[in-house]
Structure formats: C-alpha cells, structure tokens
Design a protein around this motif. Structure first.
Motif, PDB file in Angstrom:
ATOM      1  N   ALA A 284       1.067  -1.232  -0.020  1.00 10.46           N
ATOM      2  CA  ALA A 284       0.096   0.078  -0.089  1.00 10.46           C
ATOM      3  C   ALA A 284       0.881   1.182  -0.004  1.00 10.46           C
ATOM      4  CB  ALA A 284      -0.895  -0.032   1.395  1.00 10.46           C
ATOM      5  N   ALA A 297      -5.370   7.241   5.215  1.00 14.27           N
ATOM      6  CA  ALA A 297      -6.308   6.285   4.655  1.00 14.27           C
ATOM      7  C   ALA A 297      -5.835   4.951   4.791  1.00 14.27           C
ATOM      8  CB  ALA A 297      -6.552   6.881   3.268  1.00 14.27           C
ATOM      9  N   CYS A 300      -6.287   3.518   8.051  1.00 16.77           N
ATOM     10  CA  CYS A 300      -7.720   3.005   8.296  1.00 16.77           C
ATOM     11  C   CYS A 300      -8.000   1.595   7.467  1.00 16.77           C
ATOM     12  CB  CYS A 300      -8.735   4.020   7.786  1.00 16.77           C
ATOM     13  SG  CYS A 300      -8.535   5.544   8.847  1.00 16.77           S
ATOM     14  N   ALA A 301      -7.352   1.500   6.464  1.00 14.30           N
ATOM     15  CA  ALA A 301      -7.727   0.536   5.619  1.00 14.30           C
ATOM     16  C   ALA A 301      -6.993  -0.920   6.480  1.00 14.30           C
ATOM     17  CB  ALA A 301      -7.231   0.418   4.248  1.00 14.30           C
ATOM     18  N   PRO A 304      -8.700  -0.260  10.975  1.00 17.48           N
ATOM     19  CA  PRO A 304      -9.723   0.505  11.453  1.00 17.48           C
ATOM     20  C   PRO A 304      -9.633   1.025  12.875  1.00 17.48           C
ATOM     21  CG  PRO A 304     -10.502  -1.092  10.007  1.00 17.48           C
ATOM     22  CD  PRO A 304      -9.156  -1.573  10.246  1.00 17.48           C
TER      23      PRO A 304
END
Length: 315
Positions: A284, A297, A300-301, A304
């Motif tokens: 990522a 982001a 969070c992915a 969470p």
C-alpha cells in the motif's frame, strides 16, 4: 516606500499575495504586515515530516504551507504578525540590512528588541522573530515572524520538541530556540491590531503610499494560490529525498518500518510487525504520495481500530 492592505488570514493566499507583489512591483520598496490563521510554514528546502509532528498536526486540522524562501519551520496564528520587506539587493546575503529598520521600529514603539544570531530578533536571549530571504533580479524579499501574543504551547507541541529523527534527510533543519511573546515585555498593554498599526507607522516614511490590489490583481493572486501553494507538487513533491526508519510498538507488539521517498513518492517500503498484514502494508505504501491524509487512509484500511496508533509509526 509603499504598503498594501491585505486583511486575509488564509496562509495559502497570503504567500501568493507576497510573491505576486514581489514579482509585479519591481521598482518599489515595499513593507507589508499580514497575519495567518493557525498553520505551519516550512522553508523551500525542508522535509515537513522531519520538522513537525504530522499526526498531531493532522488531528489539530492545522495546514502546512511551503514558502518560496529557505530557512526553518515556523508556526503562525493570529497572535503572530508577519512582516515582509522588499528592497533592492546587490546579490549578497545581508540579513542585518533588512532587519535593522524593523528592530528600530520595534524599539520606537517600546519593544526592547535586538538582533540575535544571523536572522533572529530577540528580547534578551529569547527569540521573538525568525526570518528568511529570497533573491531575484536584483531584489530581495525578506520576511519574518513577530510573536506578539502567539499560543506558544501549540508551537511547542507540534514543532519545537517533536522533530522526527526517523527521517534521514539532507534537507534544511530548523534550530530549536527559546521563544517569548512581545506583549510580555511592553510597558503598556495593546491589542495585536494596535501593535500592527504602530509598527507600520514607525516603519513607513512620511508620504508612503497605502495601496490595494485591483479585483483583477486579486484574481491573479488567487490563481497563484490555487495552482502553486495549494498544490501537492509544491507542498509535498518538493520534499528532499529521504530514508525513514522507525522501530517501536504497535498493538503491544514490536514494529519496524522502513521506506524511501524521492520527489514525494514512497518506495522500498518494508514493515515487520505481527500485528498487521506487513506485506499488504508495504504494498500500500509503495508508489503512494507522501501525504498525511493519504497515509491515514492507508492506516484506516489496514487497521480501522488502531489507525491513529499505526499513523504514529508510519510518519
């Protein structure tokens, strides 16, 4: 000498305004006073993440703006007054020539200020102003802060004692100095607005012109604000190349994070931690833009329930 009335508190607009005036009024000596709402302003050659604690900044919703001059990182709020002095230059760096008129104006209104180090103004040994310069076409843009009644607790929280040594970079590093507010050293109390007006009156010779930009000129400032100062390319893409390495704890387990970034793009990410899918995390990060919202982001992915904790590990 001339000055311009600029009542905006938008840091992106104000830096664009300053640049526009510098470029479009090449034959005038100019002095400006202006204020920003809470923000962090970094030098043109600095690594933002090295200078400020990005997770805290993001949680406080405080924006970061990159200016066109060099120098170190500063915190602005409405208790701080910024000044800009634009004048002719022989091409030689000379901070004292630009700072001395400001120091004399401060003294004239009761501020016991003096020069300290190359580009600082201080009261005693406590800094009240840092400054930086940009030179172009025989002109110098010299600008600095004036801590009048700033929230020094926020400054300390997000910059002074939170420099991130996990970022190994050749970018310009800011110095750590003891600071104070001007209002604490004056013989009588005054508002920030009164301080600004008295300083302006002390700086401008009799007969100086007070000007305002036309609607068309303000539109050009807005264009510069949006195309340059608001852009990811200017703010983050200009980040000097660096290597990030950090070891710590995540979810009660050891974590080790390492990645590189060049021109603001992350590469060679490696994460070792049993608490997350390390392979997914590295994938990522690789190729992503250096950007706190983008990193959050990803956090969070990946996690969470522990996104903030993971963010502290990644940036």
């Amino acid at each position: 000498m001339i000055t311009f009335d600029n009542r905006s508190h938008d840091p992106y607009y104000n830096l664009a305004f300053e640049e526009y005036v510098f470029e479009q009024f090449p034959n005038d000596e100019i002095f400006l006073l202006w204020q920003n709402s809470p923000c962090v302003v970094v030098g043109s050659h600095q690594n933002i993440c090295r200078e400020v604690h990005m997770p805290s900044l993001r949680r406080l919703h405080i924006p970061v703006v990159r200016r066109s001059s060099g120098g170190g990182t500063v915190y602005h709020d409405l208790g701080n007054v910024n000044y800009t002095y634009i004048t002719a230059s022989d091409g030689m760096v000379d901070y004292e020539r630009c700072m001395q008129p400001v120091i004399e104006a401060l003294n004239a209104i009761g501020v016991p200020a003096g020069k300290n180090r190359t580009c600082d103004i201080a009261i005693g040994q406590q800094k009240i102003s840092g400054s930086a310069q940009r030179m172009s076409k025989g002109r110098v843009l010299h600008h600095g802060t004036l801590l009048f009644q700033s929230d020094l607790a926020v400054l300390d929280r997000i910059t002074t004692h939170h420099k991130n040594d996990c970022f190994q970079t050749k970018g310009t590093l800011s110095d750590i100095c003891s600071v104070t507010n001007i209002c604490e050293h004056m013989n009588r109390s005054m508002t920030v607005a009164e301080f600004q007006q008295r300083l302006l009156d002390a700086m401008l010779p009799p007969g100086s012109a007070y000007l305002e930009l036309t609607a068309q000129q303000r539109a050009e400032v807005c264009r510069l604000r949006d195309e340059k100062y608001h852009s990811w390319q200017w703010t983050w893409g200009m980040t000097p190349a660096f290597v990030y390495e950090k070891s710590g704890q995540y979810a009660g387990m050891p974590i080790c994070v390492r990645y590189r970034a060049k021109k603001g793009i992350v590469s060679d990410a490696q994460i070792e931690c049993a608490g997350i899918d390390a392979g997914q995390a590295a994938a990522a990060l690789n190729g992503t833009r250096l950007d706190p919202d983008g990193f959050y982001a990803i956090c969070c992915a990946l996690s969470p329930d522990r996104a903030d904790e993971l963010m502290d590990c990644l940036m």
